[in-house]
Design a protein around this motif. Structure first.
Motif, PDB file in Angstrom:
ATOM      1  N   LYS A  98       0.855  -1.184   0.000  1.00 38.25           N
ATOM      2  CA  LYS A  98       0.000   0.000   0.000  1.00 38.25           C
ATOM      3  C   LYS A  98       0.887   1.229   0.000  1.00 38.25           C
ATOM      4  O   LYS A  98       2.056   1.168   0.338  1.00 38.25           O
ATOM      5  CB  LYS A  98      -0.868   0.007   1.252  1.00 38.25           C
ATOM      6  CG  LYS A  98      -1.766  -1.201   1.393  1.00 38.25           C
ATOM      7  CD  LYS A  98      -2.463  -1.173   2.728  1.00 38.25           C
ATOM      8  CE  LYS A  98      -3.153  -2.486   2.984  1.00 38.25           C
ATOM      9  NZ  LYS A  98      -3.565  -2.640   4.353  1.00 38.25           N
ATOM     10  N   GLU A  99       0.282   2.366  -0.338  1.00 38.50           N
ATOM     11  CA  GLU A  99       1.040   3.604  -0.331  1.00 38.50           C
ATOM     12  C   GLU A  99       1.062   4.200   1.068  1.00 38.50           C
ATOM     13  O   GLU A  99       0.249   3.847   1.921  1.00 38.50           O
ATOM     14  CB  GLU A  99       0.463   4.612  -1.331  1.00 38.50           C
ATOM     15  CG  GLU A  99      -0.820   5.281  -0.878  1.00 38.50           C
ATOM     16  CD  GLU A  99      -2.082   4.497  -1.195  1.00 38.50           C
ATOM     17  OE1 GLU A  99      -3.158   5.043  -0.947  1.00 38.50           O
ATOM     18  OE2 GLU A  99      -2.008   3.357  -1.680  1.00 38.50           O
ATOM     19  N   THR A 100       1.996   5.107   1.289  1.00 38.17           N
ATOM     20  CA  THR A 100       2.073   5.838   2.557  1.00 38.17           C
ATOM     21  C   THR A 100       0.871   6.766   2.642  1.00 38.17           C
ATOM     22  O   THR A 100       0.586   7.506   1.709  1.00 38.17           O
ATOM     23  CB  THR A 100       3.373   6.657   2.630  1.00 38.17           C
ATOM     24  OG1 THR A 100       4.476   5.757   2.520  1.00 38.17           O
ATOM     25  CG2 THR A 100       3.484   7.413   3.939  1.00 38.17           C
ATOM     26  N   LYS A 101       0.171   6.706   3.780  1.00 40.10           N
ATOM     27  CA  LYS A 101      -1.014   7.553   3.960  1.00 40.10           C
ATOM     28  C   LYS A 101      -0.714   8.759   4.841  1.00 40.10           C
ATOM     29  O   LYS A 101      -1.359   9.787   4.716  1.00 40.10           O
ATOM     30  CB  LYS A 101      -2.134   6.734   4.577  1.00 40.10           C
ATOM     31  CG  LYS A 101      -2.697   5.686   3.631  1.00 40.10           C
ATOM     32  CD  LYS A 101      -3.899   5.006   4.247  1.00 40.10           C
ATOM     33  CE  LYS A 101      -4.639   4.151   3.273  1.00 40.10           C
ATOM     34  NZ  LYS A 101      -4.093   2.950   2.875  1.00 40.10           N
ATOM     35  N   HIS A 102       0.246   8.616   5.750  1.00 39.73           N
ATOM     36  CA  HIS A 102       0.548   9.696   6.689  1.00 39.73           C
ATOM     37  C   HIS A 102       2.059   9.914   6.751  1.00 39.73           C
ATOM     38  O   HIS A 102       2.818   8.964   6.864  1.00 39.73           O
ATOM     39  CB  HIS A 102       0.043   9.364   8.099  1.00 39.73           C
ATOM     40  CG  HIS A 102      -1.420   9.074   8.158  1.00 39.73           C
ATOM     41  ND1 HIS A 102      -2.372  10.053   8.122  1.00 39.73           N
ATOM     42  CD2 HIS A 102      -2.091   7.900   8.224  1.00 39.73           C
ATOM     43  CE1 HIS A 102      -3.564   9.501   8.187  1.00 39.73           C
ATOM     44  NE2 HIS A 102      -3.425   8.197   8.239  1.00 39.73           N
ATOM     45  N   LEU A 103       2.447  11.177   6.696  1.00 44.50           N
ATOM     46  CA  LEU A 103       3.842  11.563   6.864  1.00 44.50           C
ATOM     47  C   LEU A 103       3.899  12.492   8.064  1.00 44.50           C
ATOM     48  O   LEU A 103       3.255  13.543   8.071  1.00 44.50           O
ATOM     49  CB  LEU A 103       4.376  12.269   5.616  1.00 44.50           C
ATOM     50  CG  LEU A 103       5.774  12.875   5.720  1.00 44.50           C
ATOM     51  CD1 LEU A 103       6.810  11.790   5.991  1.00 44.50           C
ATOM     52  CD2 LEU A 103       6.116  13.638   4.451  1.00 44.50           C
ATOM     53  N   ILE A 104       4.625  12.102   9.091  1.00 45.60           N
ATOM     54  CA  ILE A 104       4.743  12.895  10.310  1.00 45.60           C
ATOM     55  C   ILE A 104       6.151  13.465  10.360  1.00 45.60           C
ATOM     56  O   ILE A 104       7.127  12.720  10.388  1.00 45.60           O
ATOM     57  CB  ILE A 104       4.468  12.039  11.561  1.00 45.60           C
ATOM     58  CG1 ILE A 104       3.064  11.433  11.483  1.00 45.60           C
ATOM     59  CG2 ILE A 104       4.632  12.875  12.826  1.00 45.60           C
ATOM     60  CD1 ILE A 104       2.791  10.379  12.538  1.00 45.60           C
ATOM     61  N   LEU A 105       6.240  14.786  10.339  1.00 49.00           N
ATOM     62  CA  LEU A 105       7.531  15.466  10.408  1.00 49.00           C
ATOM     63  C   LEU A 105       7.710  16.008  11.819  1.00 49.00           C
ATOM     64  O   LEU A 105       6.861  16.757  12.310  1.00 49.00           O
ATOM     65  CB  LEU A 105       7.589  16.604   9.387  1.00 49.00           C
ATOM     66  CG  LEU A 105       7.383  16.190   7.937  1.00 49.00           C
ATOM     67  CD1 LEU A 105       7.295  17.411   7.044  1.00 49.00           C
ATOM     68  CD2 LEU A 105       8.486  15.259   7.475  1.00 49.00           C
ATOM     69  N   ILE A 106       8.807  15.657  12.464  1.00 53.62           N
ATOM     70  CA  ILE A 106       9.069  16.069  13.839  1.00 53.62           C
ATOM     71  C   ILE A 106      10.278  16.988  13.861  1.00 53.62           C
ATOM     72  O   ILE A 106      11.305  16.693  13.255  1.00 53.62           O
ATOM     73  CB  ILE A 106       9.340  14.842  14.740  1.00 53.62           C
ATOM     74  CG1 ILE A 106       8.148  13.900  14.713  1.00 53.62           C
ATOM     75  CG2 ILE A 106       9.659  15.278  16.165  1.00 53.62           C
ATOM     76  CD1 ILE A 106       8.396  12.582  15.415  1.00 53.62           C
ATOM     77  N   GLY A 107      10.156  18.088  14.571  1.00 49.07           N
ATOM     78  CA  GLY A 107      11.243  19.035  14.715  1.00 49.07           C
ATOM     79  C   GLY A 107      10.762  20.195  15.574  1.00 49.07           C
ATOM     80  O   GLY A 107       9.568  20.367  15.783  1.00 49.07           O
ATOM     81  N   ASP A 108      11.694  20.959  16.086  1.00 50.22           N
ATOM     82  CA  ASP A 108      11.242  22.103  16.897  1.00 50.22           C
ATOM     83  C   ASP A 108      10.702  23.196  15.997  1.00 50.22           C
ATOM     84  O   ASP A 108      10.829  23.149  14.769  1.00 50.22           O
ATOM     85  CB  ASP A 108      12.363  22.620  17.822  1.00 50.22           C
ATOM     86  CG  ASP A 108      13.565  23.124  17.060  1.00 50.22           C
ATOM     87  OD1 ASP A 108      13.377  23.777  16.019  1.00 50.22           O
ATOM     88  OD2 ASP A 108      14.704  22.889  17.517  1.00 50.22           O
TER      89      ASP A 108
END
Length: 112
Positions: A98-108
């Motif tokens: 399946k394809e990626t459904k969610h991209l979570i970017l973490i940073g200040d």
């Protein structure tokens, strides 16, 4: 002197033939080792709930990781990572994934 040249040529040809055989066998064993390593990695990944990798590792093993079908990709220190590297970690819909459904970017807040 002519006999010495023939002796040298004979042994040189013999050594070259041996070297070619050893090189061919090395290539066969290297390919076999790579296949075994990929099978082991695939087995480990098939049972994993979470896969951690650098963006470089995710790009390098994209085909293997895409089999697992990561629907969520989390990227820490997002401000330090180039867009190309993040995109390479995403999976797309394929026959067995399946394809990626969610991209979570973490940073200040200064990074994002």
């Amino acid at each position: 002197l002519d006999q010495l040249h023939r002796w040298k040529d004979f042994h040189l040809e013999t050594l070259m033939a041996t070297l070619e055989n050893v090189n061919r066998r090395y290539d066969e064993l290297s390919a076999e080792k790579a296949n075994i390593s990929q099978e082991i990695d695939s087995l480990v990944l098939s049972e994993a709930r979470i896969i951690g990798a650098t963006t470089t590792g995710a790009a390098k093993y994209k085909e293997l990781i895409s089999i697992k079908s990561a629907s969520v990709v989390m990227c820490e220190e997002a401000g330090e990572v180039t867009e190309q590297n993040v995109i390479s970690a995403l999976t797309e819909r394929m026959e067995n994934s399946k394809e990626t459904k969610h991209l979570i970017l973490i940073g200040d807040h200064l990074q994002l």
